[in-house]
Scaffold this active site. Structure first.
Site, mmCIF file in Angstrom:
data_model
loop_
_atom_site.group_PDB
_atom_site.id
_atom_site.type_symbol
_atom_site.label_atom_id
_atom_site.label_comp_id
_atom_site.label_asym_id
_atom_site.label_seq_id
_atom_site.Cartn_x
_atom_site.Cartn_y
_atom_site.Cartn_z
ATOM 1 N N HIS A 283 0.832 -1.203 0.000
ATOM 2 C CA HIS A 283 0.000 0.000 0.000
ATOM 3 C C HIS A 283 0.863 1.249 0.000
ATOM 4 C CE1 HIS A 283 0.557 1.084 4.347
ATOM 5 N NE2 HIS A 283 0.812 -0.207 4.443
ATOM 6 N N ASP B 73 6.418 2.275 6.522
ATOM 7 C CA ASP B 73 5.068 1.717 6.413
ATOM 8 C C ASP B 73 4.198 2.597 5.536
ATOM 9 O OD1 ASP B 73 2.806 0.197 6.837
ATOM 10 O OD2 ASP B 73 2.387 1.011 8.816
ATOM 11 N N GLU C 44 -4.985 0.564 2.582
ATOM 12 C CA GLU C 44 -4.689 -0.524 3.516
ATOM 13 C C GLU C 44 -4.865 -0.092 4.960
ATOM 14 O OE1 GLU C 44 -2.435 -3.112 6.224
ATOM 15 O OE2 GLU C 44 -2.069 -0.988 5.798
ATOM 16 N N GLU C 45 -4.483 1.150 5.267
ATOM 17 C CA GLU C 45 -4.532 1.615 6.655
ATOM 18 C C GLU C 45 -5.954 1.781 7.173
ATOM 19 O OE1 GLU C 45 -2.116 1.446 8.426
ATOM 20 O OE2 GLU C 45 -0.253 1.965 7.409
ATOM 21 N N GLU D 202 5.023 -5.250 3.261
ATOM 22 C CA GLU D 202 4.935 -4.544 4.535
ATOM 23 C C GLU D 202 6.296 -4.604 5.223
ATOM 24 O OE1 GLU D 202 2.610 -2.818 5.958
ATOM 25 O OE2 GLU D 202 0.771 -3.327 4.864
ATOM 26 N N HIS E 261 3.561 4.005 12.608
ATOM 27 C CA HIS E 261 2.392 4.806 12.988
ATOM 28 C C HIS E 261 2.736 5.854 14.047
ATOM 29 C CE1 HIS E 261 -0.811 1.661 11.523
ATOM 30 N NE2 HIS E 261 0.146 1.896 10.631
#
Length: 410
Positions: free
Chosen positions: A111, A140, A174-175, A199, A384
């Site tokens: 993603h 990410d 995706e998130e 990932e 994140h």
């Protein structure tokens, strides 16, 4: 423009000591080693370009800009490219297909959306500190997108053609659960022999299993009343919700890898009103596909016994992502990857992670094809968070692993 710092040559990086699970070391492809070392600077420039663009889930302009960059790069590699809307999500799914001369069908996917708000790329721009790169989405999963592009370029230089098609999929959602891309991922995966997902991964590891995710929403209906004048005429939904949550604390099953955590609670609008509505949401993680049904049945049984009379509780279950469980086809891919890592005298662990990824959508239960392997992206940490980082020393080895996989997949 930030000055790019020189990195140590890959041949000068001390590899971690082998462990009992590592494959015996063989002679590395020295031409490949030199090629991966030579690509470090180009890798960082690609990564800088992507990180400089805000592409949080739902940010239309930034997602479009990143999709255009990725699509153009795929076209330069000779791919047939299409952009498909990821409705109901914002942004496009970028799909590229490269034709070869063999029979293997391979899907590479990752993603390009992030979890960060608009303006984060300006507030916290791409930077290098020692052997780490920082910035929103650096690991990410924009680093994974760059691994794909760089690996395909290097494979083309090495004239890797023993495949029928290499399909590349970059998705923008995706998130937020891949709501607009999950069906396409599953459909394309069914047409493949192998799916490699990019990932991020822990140091010297690939991912052989991830959890499925579901959200449980418990809603309680009570009766509103004045909190001072006539509280007894009300039916407090907040109190009933608290009672039910306490009764639902043992739904997990450690033997099966199932966890249930109540993470969000809401009740009432005014402090002087007995609340007539309350709700709570739980995060359910599971490896066994049968677990959501078990948990749902158990909750529905428990909530039939209220503490506050004349209140009712109802449950809604929203499946977000299926699990990617351990399986023989993935184990075979892991062994192949470990053999390749052994060429560099590096260990390679196979780990299971508690988060969910699109590998769950690609995996086909009960079918040995496609073989799926996750965690081939950039190694790093702080996902994140403002401290998200990518490990630069590992880049050549990771690129070596991916290209050699493309050369040797069965």
């Amino acid at each position: 423009m930030t000055l790019l710092l020189p990195l140590p040559a890959f041949s000068q990086i001390k590899a971690p000591a082998p462990h009992s699970g590592a494959s015996p070391a063989t002679s590395a492809d020295q031409a490949m080693v030199r090629s991966t070392e030579a690509r470090t600077q180009a890798f960082l420039e690609d990564l800088r370009s992507l990180v400089a663009i805000d592409s949080g889930s739902g940010q239309q302009d930034g997602l479009d800009r990143v999709a255009t960059l990725l699509a153009n790069r795929l076209r330069r590699l000779g791919a047939e490219v299409e952009r498909l809307p990821a409705k109901p999500s914002v942004g496009d799914i970028v799909v590229g297909r490269i034709r070869g001369t063999g029979s293997r069908r391979i899907l590479l996917m990752v993603h390009y959306d992030t979890v960060f708000p608009e303006g984060e790329a300006s507030r916290r721009p791409f930077r290098l500190e020692g052997n780490r790169a920082y910035g929103p989405g650096v690991v990410d999963a924009k680093g994974g997108a760059v691994i794909i592009l760089q690996a395909l370029e290097l494979a083309a230089e090495r004239n890797v053609r023993d495949f029928a098609t290499i399909t590349v999929l970059f998705n923008p959602d995706e998130e937020i659960g891949s709501r607009g891309s999950a069906d396409l991922i599953a459909r394309l995966a069914r047409q493949q022999d192998v799916v490699l997902s990019f990932e991020p991964s822990p140091m010297d590891a690939v991912i052989e299993a991830t959890k499925g995710i579901a959200y449980l929403t418990l809603a309680v209906q009570g009766r509103a009343a004045h909190a001072g004048a006539a509280p007894e005429s009300g039916r407090n939904a907040a109190v009933e919700l608290a009672h039910q949550i306490l009764a639902l604390q043992t739904l997990g099953d450690s033997a099966k890898g199932t966890t249930v955590h109540w993470t969000r609670i809401r009740a009432g609008e005014r402090p002087n009103v007995i609340p007539d509505q309350a709700s709570a949401t739980a995060d359910l993680r599971f490896s066994d596909p049968a677990e959501p049904a078990r948990v749902q049945a158990e909750i529905n049984r428990i909530i039939q016994t209220p503490l506050v009379p004349d209140t009712t509780a109802t449950l809604a279950v929203q499946l977000q992502r299926p699990p990617f469980p351990r399986n023989p086809a993935t184990e075979q891919l892991v062994r192949q990857a470990q053999t390749i890592a052994g060429e560099l005298d590096r260990p390679l662990e196979a780990v299971a992670m508690g988060f969910g990824t699109d590998a769950g959508h690609a995996f086909q239960p009960g079918n040995p094809r496609p073989a799926v392997l996750e965690g081939l992206g950039v190694i790093g940490g702080g996902l994140h968070s403002p401290k998200e980082w990518a490990d630069l020393e590992s880049l050549p080895a990771r690129l070596y692993l991916v290209v050699r996989l493309l050369e040797t997949l069965p």
